[in-house]
Design an enzyme around this catalytic site. Structure first.
Site, mmCIF file in Angstrom:
data_model
loop_
_atom_site.group_PDB
_atom_site.id
_atom_site.type_symbol
_atom_site.label_atom_id
_atom_site.label_comp_id
_atom_site.label_asym_id
_atom_site.label_seq_id
_atom_site.Cartn_x
_atom_site.Cartn_y
_atom_site.Cartn_z
ATOM 1 N N THR A 229 -19.278 -17.388 12.936
ATOM 2 C CA THR A 229 -20.690 -17.235 13.244
ATOM 3 C C THR A 229 -20.882 -15.781 13.680
ATOM 4 O OG1 THR A 229 -20.136 -17.990 15.453
ATOM 5 C CG2 THR A 229 -21.126 -19.602 13.988
ATOM 6 N N LYS A 232 -21.988 -15.382 18.524
ATOM 7 C CA LYS A 232 -21.214 -15.636 19.748
ATOM 8 C C LYS A 232 -20.844 -14.284 20.360
ATOM 9 C CE LYS A 232 -19.490 -20.245 18.487
ATOM 10 N NZ LYS A 232 -19.729 -20.510 17.079
#
Ligand code: DSN
Length: 413
Positions: A229, A232
């Site tokens: 992702t 984060k």
């Protein structure tokens, strides 16, 4: 076209949504976010993501779009790809996945056939939903062969994984976890994958910030695929990224569209480009060193206050501490801490589904806020007081006040 409609600010155009956004902004800055996967995106990232790029359709791979008028967005996507490749030393990058889940889905669609065997961490040991959980597409469409942590060390058991791989011959091995606070020996996973002719997918969603900053072994040069992702520790927009060997470029592009997704979210792609640039900076590297130091201090202090650590400790941004003996279970712990203004994840422990479980916390967001070891000790103390309070409202009120005071000193504004 009514130009008022186009140019009215949100605060006038939709007071309900504007006021809820304002409430969430206040919550984020007046509390202590310790969810290990959350962080703050910069103003530059937010501006790119909130830009007019949202208006543009750009379906199909870069350079071969189905739509005209893609000249500018193509340049943005190229920038994002080149920055991602450089940051992680990758031969190929795809910056279009809408999320980490879709990044994994795209890799499976590119490399596997339905019912192919995938070997990923067991869901009860905090394997990610997309690594073969029977309730997700990954367990429904592929044959999931879950591996477990060592019950003794609560760490990765490479001998058991190698034995399972030799016996069941998976098509793909998946390394990378949502709740594993130790370093991951990705090279060992490569050896096991090679020994059975499997692909190696490293899901680096939690470790990508450490990897980008040179604080963790980088699997990208030797994994077939790596996914992450971007929101984060990288502090980018919510979204996904695929890194791979160049030979998978065509398969991944077909799997992105028409395989799994439609038009790329060009506003998110632009924000990813901004975040990759930020993550290549010297400031980011020193920020990540502080993230690690803060996590180590949190772990040390929680141990001093009587909590046992899952997996024996932390080498990363994440600390998972056990609740045995505290008088609360993981659901109550999460709830009480939220009441006191500290957001965390409570979860059951592997091998102890009926036990009180554990709490997962992380240092990234508080480090972004500028907090250091002193504040980490203070926060660990507040967590311990809440969990030992038996839910007494007076304790929760007192800690909440202290949380508010601390949060007010580190509000990034
Ligand atoms: N939701 C992510 C996390 O919290 O770690 C995993 O997908």
């Amino acid at each position: 076209m009514n130009s008022d409609w186009f140019s009215t600010p949100l605060t006038s155009a939709d007071k309900q949504v504007a006021s809820l956004i304002e409430k969430e902004r206040a919550r984020q800055f007046q509390t202590l976010p310790m969810i290990a996967s959350e962080n703050y995106a910069s103003r530059a990232v937010l501006e790119a993501q909130g830009s007019i790029l949202t208006n543009k359709y750009a379906e199909g791979p870069l350079g071969k779009r189905e739509y005209s008028g893609c000249g500018v967005v193509d340049r943005i996507e190229l920038l994002a790809k080149e920055r991602a490749k450089k940051l992680f030393g990758a031969e190929y990058a795809n910056v279009e996945p809408y999320s980490g889940t879709q990044a994994n889905q795209i890799v499976y669609f590119a490399a596997l056939k339905p019912r192919d065997k995938i070997l990923g961490m067991h869901q009860e040991d905090y394997g990610h939903l997309t690594h073969g959980n029977p309730e997700s597409f990954s367990g429904a469409f592929y044959s999931s062969l879950p591996y477990r942590l060592s019950p003794k060390t609560e760490q990765i058991d490479f001998d058991a994984i190698a034995r399972l791989a030799r016996r069941r011959k998976p098509r793909m091995i998946i390394a990378g976890y949502s709740c594993y606070p130790r370093k991951v020996d990705f090279a060992k996973f490569r050896e096991i994958a090679d020994s059975v002719g499997a692909y190696l997918l490293c899901d680096i969603a939690h470790l990508c910030g450490l990897i980008a900053a040179g604080q963790h072994e980088n699997p990208v040069p030797f994994a077939d695929f790596a996914t992450t992702t971007t929101h984060k520790m990288l502090r980018g927009p919510r979204g996904g990224l695929i890194l791979s060997k160049a030979k998978f470029e065509n398969a991944i592009e077909r799997a992105v569209c028409p395989g799994v997704q439609g038009g790329a979210l060009m506003h998110a792609v632009a924000a990813k480009a901004v975040a990759f640039r930020e993550a290549a900076s010297a400031q980011f590297k020193s920020h990540v060193r502080r993230v690690l130091h803060n996590a180590a201090v949190l772990a040390e202090e929680l141990q001093r206050l009587g909590f046992k650590l899952f997996a024996g400790g932390t080498d990363t941004h994440m600390v998972v501490f056990k609740l045995k003996g505290s008088g609360v279970d993981f659901a109550a712990a999460q709830n009480l801490l939220e009441k006191a203004g500290i957001t965390v994840n409570g979860m059951p422990l592997p091998f102890e589904p009926k036990g009180p479980g554990a709490v997962r916390i992380g240092s990234p967001a508080l480090t972004t806020r500028g907090m250091g070891p002193r504040e980490m000790r203070q926060v660990a103390g507040m967590i311990a007081r809440v969990l030992n309070s038996a839910g007494k409202p007076a304790v929760l009120r007192r800690v909440k006040r202290e949380v508010g005071e601390l949060a007010g000193l580190f509000c990034l504004q």
